[in-house]
Design a protein around this motif. Structure first.
Motif, mmCIF file in Angstrom:
data_model
loop_
_atom_site.group_PDB
_atom_site.id
_atom_site.type_symbol
_atom_site.label_atom_id
_atom_site.label_comp_id
_atom_site.label_asym_id
_atom_site.label_seq_id
_atom_site.Cartn_x
_atom_site.Cartn_y
_atom_site.Cartn_z
ATOM 1 N N GLU A 167 57.760 25.199 57.549
ATOM 2 C CA GLU A 167 57.984 24.823 56.196
ATOM 3 C C GLU A 167 56.660 24.631 55.189
ATOM 4 O OE1 GLU A 167 58.686 20.545 57.008
ATOM 5 O OE2 GLU A 167 56.537 20.030 56.936
ATOM 6 N N LEU A 168 55.565 25.146 55.822
ATOM 7 C CA LEU A 168 54.312 25.328 55.195
ATOM 8 C C LEU A 168 54.418 26.537 54.092
ATOM 9 C CD1 LEU A 168 51.697 25.160 58.043
ATOM 10 C CD2 LEU A 168 51.870 23.211 56.236
ATOM 11 N N LEU A 169 55.276 27.118 54.309
ATOM 12 C CA LEU A 169 55.411 28.441 53.250
ATOM 13 C C LEU A 169 56.408 27.872 52.073
ATOM 14 C CD1 LEU A 169 55.279 31.696 55.158
ATOM 15 C CD2 LEU A 169 53.413 30.272 54.181
ATOM 16 N N LYS A 170 57.118 26.771 52.158
ATOM 17 C CA LYS A 170 58.118 26.480 51.114
ATOM 18 C C LYS A 170 57.442 26.668 49.786
ATOM 19 C CE LYS A 170 61.619 23.132 50.341
ATOM 20 N NZ LYS A 170 62.958 23.629 50.583
ATOM 21 N N GLY A 171 58.135 27.379 48.960
ATOM 22 C CA GLY A 171 57.725 27.430 47.499
ATOM 23 C C GLY A 171 56.692 28.443 47.259
ATOM 24 N N LYS A 172 55.832 29.106 48.273
ATOM 25 C CA LYS A 172 54.896 29.723 48.117
ATOM 26 C C LYS A 172 55.340 30.992 47.594
ATOM 27 C CE LYS A 172 51.539 27.358 50.505
ATOM 28 N NZ LYS A 172 50.558 26.622 49.466
ATOM 29 N N LYS A 173 54.699 31.977 46.851
ATOM 30 C CA LYS A 173 54.966 33.321 46.220
ATOM 31 C C LYS A 173 54.404 34.173 47.302
ATOM 32 C CE LYS A 173 54.927 36.449 42.510
ATOM 33 N NZ LYS A 173 55.003 36.545 41.116
ATOM 34 N N ILE A 174 55.089 35.005 47.874
ATOM 35 C CA ILE A 174 54.671 36.106 48.519
ATOM 36 C C ILE A 174 54.980 37.369 48.200
ATOM 37 C CG2 ILE A 174 54.428 37.180 51.005
ATOM 38 C CD1 ILE A 174 54.766 34.064 51.902
ATOM 39 N N ALA A 175 54.102 38.288 47.809
ATOM 40 C CA ALA A 175 54.474 39.633 47.316
ATOM 41 C C ALA A 175 54.312 40.681 48.542
ATOM 42 C CB ALA A 175 53.510 39.915 46.338
ATOM 43 N N GLN A 199 59.118 32.291 48.157
ATOM 44 C CA GLN A 199 59.517 33.145 46.975
ATOM 45 C C GLN A 199 59.354 34.639 47.544
ATOM 46 O OE1 GLN A 199 61.610 32.001 44.123
ATOM 47 N NE2 GLN A 199 61.457 29.990 45.395
ATOM 48 N N VAL A 200 60.084 35.553 47.714
ATOM 49 C CA VAL A 200 59.487 36.905 48.073
ATOM 50 C C VAL A 200 59.810 37.747 47.186
ATOM 51 C CG1 VAL A 200 59.900 38.513 50.126
ATOM 52 C CG2 VAL A 200 60.390 36.149 50.424
ATOM 53 N N HIS A 201 58.678 38.481 46.805
ATOM 54 C CA HIS A 201 58.656 39.342 45.736
ATOM 55 C C HIS A 201 58.346 40.688 46.113
ATOM 56 C CE1 HIS A 201 58.908 36.683 42.078
ATOM 57 N NE2 HIS A 201 58.729 35.719 43.230
ATOM 58 N N LEU A 202 59.256 41.514 46.008
ATOM 59 C CA LEU A 202 59.162 43.110 46.544
ATOM 60 C C LEU A 202 58.679 43.957 45.516
ATOM 61 C CD1 LEU A 202 62.440 43.335 48.662
ATOM 62 C CD2 LEU A 202 60.205 42.214 49.189
ATOM 63 N N ALA A 203 57.671 44.845 45.696
ATOM 64 C CA ALA A 203 57.173 45.870 44.691
ATOM 65 C C ALA A 203 57.016 47.112 44.971
ATOM 66 C CB ALA A 203 56.052 45.218 43.903
ATOM 67 N N ALA A 204 57.417 47.916 44.530
ATOM 68 C CA ALA A 204 57.522 49.587 44.889
ATOM 69 C C ALA A 204 57.910 50.423 44.115
ATOM 70 C CB ALA A 204 58.381 49.602 46.394
ATOM 71 N N PRO A 205 57.630 51.602 44.167
ATOM 72 C CA PRO A 205 58.469 52.733 43.134
ATOM 73 C C PRO A 205 59.852 52.308 43.533
ATOM 74 C CG PRO A 205 56.462 53.605 44.373
ATOM 75 C CD PRO A 205 56.630 52.353 45.003
ATOM 76 N N PRO A 206 60.683 52.980 42.391
ATOM 77 C CA PRO A 206 62.084 52.782 42.862
ATOM 78 C C PRO A 206 62.848 53.685 43.972
ATOM 79 C CG PRO A 206 61.791 53.457 40.419
ATOM 80 C CD PRO A 206 60.396 53.259 41.345
ATOM 81 N N THR A 207 61.939 55.081 44.288
ATOM 82 C CA THR A 207 62.233 55.833 45.463
ATOM 83 C C THR A 207 61.908 54.966 46.734
ATOM 84 O OG1 THR A 207 59.957 56.548 45.043
ATOM 85 C CG2 THR A 207 61.895 57.914 44.332
ATOM 86 N N LEU A 208 61.263 54.016 46.643
ATOM 87 C CA LEU A 208 60.958 53.442 48.003
ATOM 88 C C LEU A 208 61.366 51.800 47.856
ATOM 89 C CD1 LEU A 208 57.168 54.357 48.529
ATOM 90 C CD2 LEU A 208 59.151 55.232 49.327
ATOM 91 N N LEU A 209 62.391 51.590 46.933
ATOM 92 C CA LEU A 209 62.968 50.192 46.831
ATOM 93 C C LEU A 209 64.147 50.538 45.974
ATOM 94 C CD1 LEU A 209 62.947 47.238 47.219
ATOM 95 C CD2 LEU A 209 61.190 47.105 45.250
ATOM 96 N N PRO A 210 65.033 50.827 46.571
ATOM 97 C CA PRO A 210 66.356 50.997 45.829
ATOM 98 C C PRO A 210 67.002 49.704 45.630
ATOM 99 C CG PRO A 210 66.609 51.818 48.306
ATOM 100 C CD PRO A 210 65.206 51.399 47.972
ATOM 101 N N LYS A 211 67.698 49.618 44.412
ATOM 102 C CA LYS A 211 68.507 48.433 43.938
ATOM 103 C C LYS A 211 69.246 47.891 45.226
ATOM 104 C CE LYS A 211 70.726 46.115 40.587
ATOM 105 N NZ LYS A 211 71.494 46.333 39.282
ATOM 106 N N LEU A 212 69.737 48.640 45.647
ATOM 107 C CA LEU A 212 70.790 48.496 47.051
ATOM 108 C C LEU A 212 69.986 47.732 48.094
ATOM 109 C CD1 LEU A 212 73.360 51.226 46.893
ATOM 110 C CD2 LEU A 212 74.082 49.018 46.487
ATOM 111 N N PHE A 213 69.081 47.867 48.294
ATOM 112 C CA PHE A 213 68.034 47.429 49.399
ATOM 113 C C PHE A 213 68.359 45.905 49.456
ATOM 114 C CE2 PHE A 213 64.384 45.132 51.198
ATOM 115 C CZ PHE A 213 64.161 45.948 52.148
ATOM 116 N N ALA A 214 68.419 45.114 48.748
ATOM 117 C CA ALA A 214 68.495 43.706 48.738
ATOM 118 C C ALA A 214 70.020 43.159 49.546
ATOM 119 C CB ALA A 214 68.336 43.025 47.388
ATOM 120 N N GLU A 215 70.874 44.170 49.197
ATOM 121 C CA GLU A 215 72.226 43.828 49.681
ATOM 122 C C GLU A 215 72.337 43.477 51.244
ATOM 123 O OE1 GLU A 215 75.504 46.212 48.345
ATOM 124 O OE2 GLU A 215 75.040 45.756 46.155
ATOM 125 N N TYR A 216 71.131 44.359 51.866
ATOM 126 C CA TYR A 216 71.218 44.283 53.458
ATOM 127 C C TYR A 216 71.210 42.768 53.753
ATOM 128 C CZ TYR A 216 68.630 44.819 57.735
ATOM 129 O OH TYR A 216 68.220 44.842 59.083
#
Lengths: 360, 360, 360
Positions: A167-175, A199-216
């Motif tokens: 619970e220590l991570l609740k509300g933390k923003k993690i990239a 809050q998990v923020h993923l950042a990458a070029p589109p080739t390494l982070l396709p929009k569909l990735f999150a559906e997993y």
């Protein structure tokens, strides 16, 4: 050791880990961290048990970490390295695993370049009705649970050394920044971080982070609703969606996708960088390491977007000057990299202990 | 441990093993099998002793089995793998062995692709008057005694778990099927099975079982008479010669050669299959794996020729669908393969114990 | 163990070793030699400590010696072999070392083909303020201190088994023969032998012993005066300069260079031969192994020039018939080669003990 209820025979994925299980691992690792600070760093817990490191894909770093963890629990270790092995000639991986089972192995630590191999071995062990535990040490692009647990432990003990808990991570923003598409480390981390309420923020070029990735992550066991996910438009960079007040009917978005680095770093508490496989370039998923570093490499300057106390993680080995600038990597004010390696031994001791101590 | 007289410093071959020695190994292995069923599977017997696994030919399976056996006896182990070693550059194998001797090795477990290397090392150790023991873990096409002893232990404990002993195999019909010509496993097994009084039926294509093969066993130390041997005509398949009543003047034939599978399987109690090296095909000793399987591969159907309780053994790793059909290999009603691997640890503990405990 | 003052955290070079330090190593090794003659050859001294053998350049012999030494002190060992490792991909050697540090390694035993790597790692550890010890197990053409110390121990225990100490070599004539230019073993030995007061006679073809070589030893930390050095003219061979009476103003020459073998052997007490790398021939530094053996190989005949009780050393592995004739190598009257290997374990136990026992 903390008294806990732990009923898991295998650690294959974090997708179905419960808060209680995360906390058990964190607290058990904390007690081993304490053991490691003593003069005699060894406990007799797993004396007479055999931990076999079956590394079909080689990894000196992870194998050494598991080996040292097992030895500090007084277990006997066996190392199997596919590269130098004459096994698997004509037999299946399950046959190899069953051979180590028949030799009396208690815990199998398995790494394989194909996703699902540890699961398949665990399923076979269960089918046979034997008490052998399987620990996934990285399978293809699937998961690497002990890495995510050590990342979690590293962050939580930084926040509250005496009592690390989810619970220590609740509300933390993690990239999470880098080659997310191909990263088993990212997948395992996403499960644990979402479970923590971060809050998990993923950042990458589109080739390494396709929009569909999150559906997993919405299709998996817990059947998370799509509302968990928010996607940041690529241009112009938008600030992360501000979390709506939590309510049972409409969950707060927790997973954010960005194709630029800045919105992910903005006000971040922690930045997890991922190792970039140089093979990605030959596959034309990246123009050059130089350009990658310019756009997604973490530098002192870019960190100014984050919270003042931001810390940077990396599972190692780092390509210096690619994922992280070389000076930042060595700066203990920002880098948790050494701390992650140390946490790794304590967390792996915890996992081996939790899996092994039920073998009475 | 049973009280025994064991005067052997080395285990190089089974050609001159006595019944008392076989029984000592079987009974010692049985007591270690019992140790392995306890919660703490470790005994302090060889504490402070060094077991060096000198594998000039690589074998992860056999090396792991010896390593786990040594560790369960609390010995320290050293692994030497020629493939990754910088040793042997300019020096002889005897020099390498003498280096491990000088470092304080107590038992050398040696595998080499050339027949006779363990014998040569043992002879050199004896010449030097040192108390180091040599254990042959497979030398060329010569012998692999620990494999044959674990096969023997597997069969004997199946017949009488409480009291495994050589005489249990007297009169049993045992088929050995496959690449007999190139097999050190077959050679060691033939010695132990003949010593037990079993009927040993060899079956293979003529390229892998030349008629002259059997002479080897009549020319060796015990100077067995030719009458031990019977040869089955290739076509049409004949039933095995029925053993004549035993008498001291005219020994019963014990070794039978067949170039077809069926007469060897007929009424067999046990079927030992051998690993087929795929190199045999490129050497034109075999037309194809498919045809080999059709003619000599063990299947459920072919097993119907055997005794109803027949069991199948294989030293591993199995080429699934070549030596044995895949489903049969996994059927615990017929397959002793897993049991062999487990027996391997107990038998190797027994051998290390018998060789090592005299080093006071 | 003898009570000693030992303040060294690392063993990287013998250039600045003091007489007290040499004697501490010799006496500590002597007590471990005694332990190794007991029935139980193990002591609990380093229980719970981790010794990591980081062999970026492979060496089974030296690695096994350190591994057995560590295990006899009850330490846990980790082996890292660069050849089979996936580490160091993108990270520096310091990163690799820091990873093992973060995992809790207490002593790093390091071999690398580049000179200075162990020093660089030790400097980094000191900069970080951590208590990890670095032991140089051979770096490029720089030093191999544990080898020179075991050579020293071998010689000193031969002269006075009960009380080996540096001063025993005072005035002894010791020849070092072979590829001196490329030898880290020679460099470390020259430091210890000069410190002992021995007369050190180097003999090699000019391509393997340039005249400038000796300057290295006058420019190093102790700033020895040039007078330490005498150079023997190549032709005709001259007897070694007879040492002048020692005085504080004019030190006796101790290091002699010869481009022929005979003046080095003349009246020598010990002959240290060096391994000849066969690569030297392809680099045209040598005409042929045959010619090398004729000119600089040690044979029974050539040894007649030496003192009657002369002994021959070699760090191994020997190219039989190149550096030493094969029969001489196996003759215990002359050869100390096996004794060196045995001394190696005792000396490495002493070094690990001295470095590790301060880690309370």
């Amino acid at each position: 050791m903390p008294t806990t209820t732990w009923n898991r025979h295998h650690v294959l994925s974090l997708a179905d880990f419960t808060t209680a299980e995360y906390d058990t691992v964190l607290q058990t690792a904390a007690s081993f961290q304490e053991v490691l600070s003593r003069r005699t760093k060894k406990v007799p817990t797993l004396q007479g048990q055999v931990v076999a490191n079956l590394f079909f894909e080689s990894s000196t770093r992870t194998r050494s970490s598991f080996e040292i963890a097992a030895k500090r629990l007084s277990a006997d270790t066996l190392n199997f390295a596919a590269a130098t092995s004459s096994m698997t000639k004509g037999e299946t991986i399950l046959d190899t695993a069953k051979t180590y089972l028949a030799m009396g192995t208690d815990i199998m630590v398995i790494r394989h370049r194909e996703a699902g191999v540890p699961n398949a071995i665990a399923a076979e062990m269960d089918r046979l009705g034997v008490r052998v535990s399987v620990l996934n040490a990285g399978d293809g692009q699937h998961e690497h649970p002990s890495q995510a647990l050590l990342d979690l432990f590293t962050i939580c003990t930084l926040i509250d050394p005496a009592n690390p808990r989810l619970e220590l991570l609740k509300g933390k923003k993690i990239a999470i920044v880098g080659d997310i598409l191909h990263s088993r480390v990212a997948r395992s981390n996403i499960w644990s971080l979402i479970a923590s309420g971060a809050q998990v923020h993923l950042a990458a070029p589109p080739t390494l982070l396709p929009k569909l990735f999150a559906e997993y992550f919405s299709e998996e066991p817990r059947a998370r609703s799509q509302e968990l996910l928010a996607i940041s438009p690529s241009s112009p960079p938008a600030p992360p969606a501000s979390p709506a007040p939590s309510s049972s009917s409409s969950p707060t978005p927790q997973l954010f996708l960005h194709w630029q680095l800045e919105p992910a770093l903005q006000d971040a508490d922690f930045v997890m960088t991922l190792r970039l496989q140089k093979e990605r370039m030959t596959a034309h998923l990246l123009p050059s390491l130089r350009e990658y570093h310019q756009l997604f490499g973490i530098t002192r300057t870019k960190l100014q977007l984050c919270k003042p106390n931001v810390k940077v993680l990396h599972p190692g080995p780092v390509n210096r000057g690619v994922e992280i600038s070389s000076d930042l990597m060595d700066d203990p004010e920002f880098s948790l990299i050494q701390s992650q390696v140390t946490s790794g031994v304590a967390v792996r001791m915890a996992l081996l202990y939790l899996l092994g101590s039920g073998k009475a």
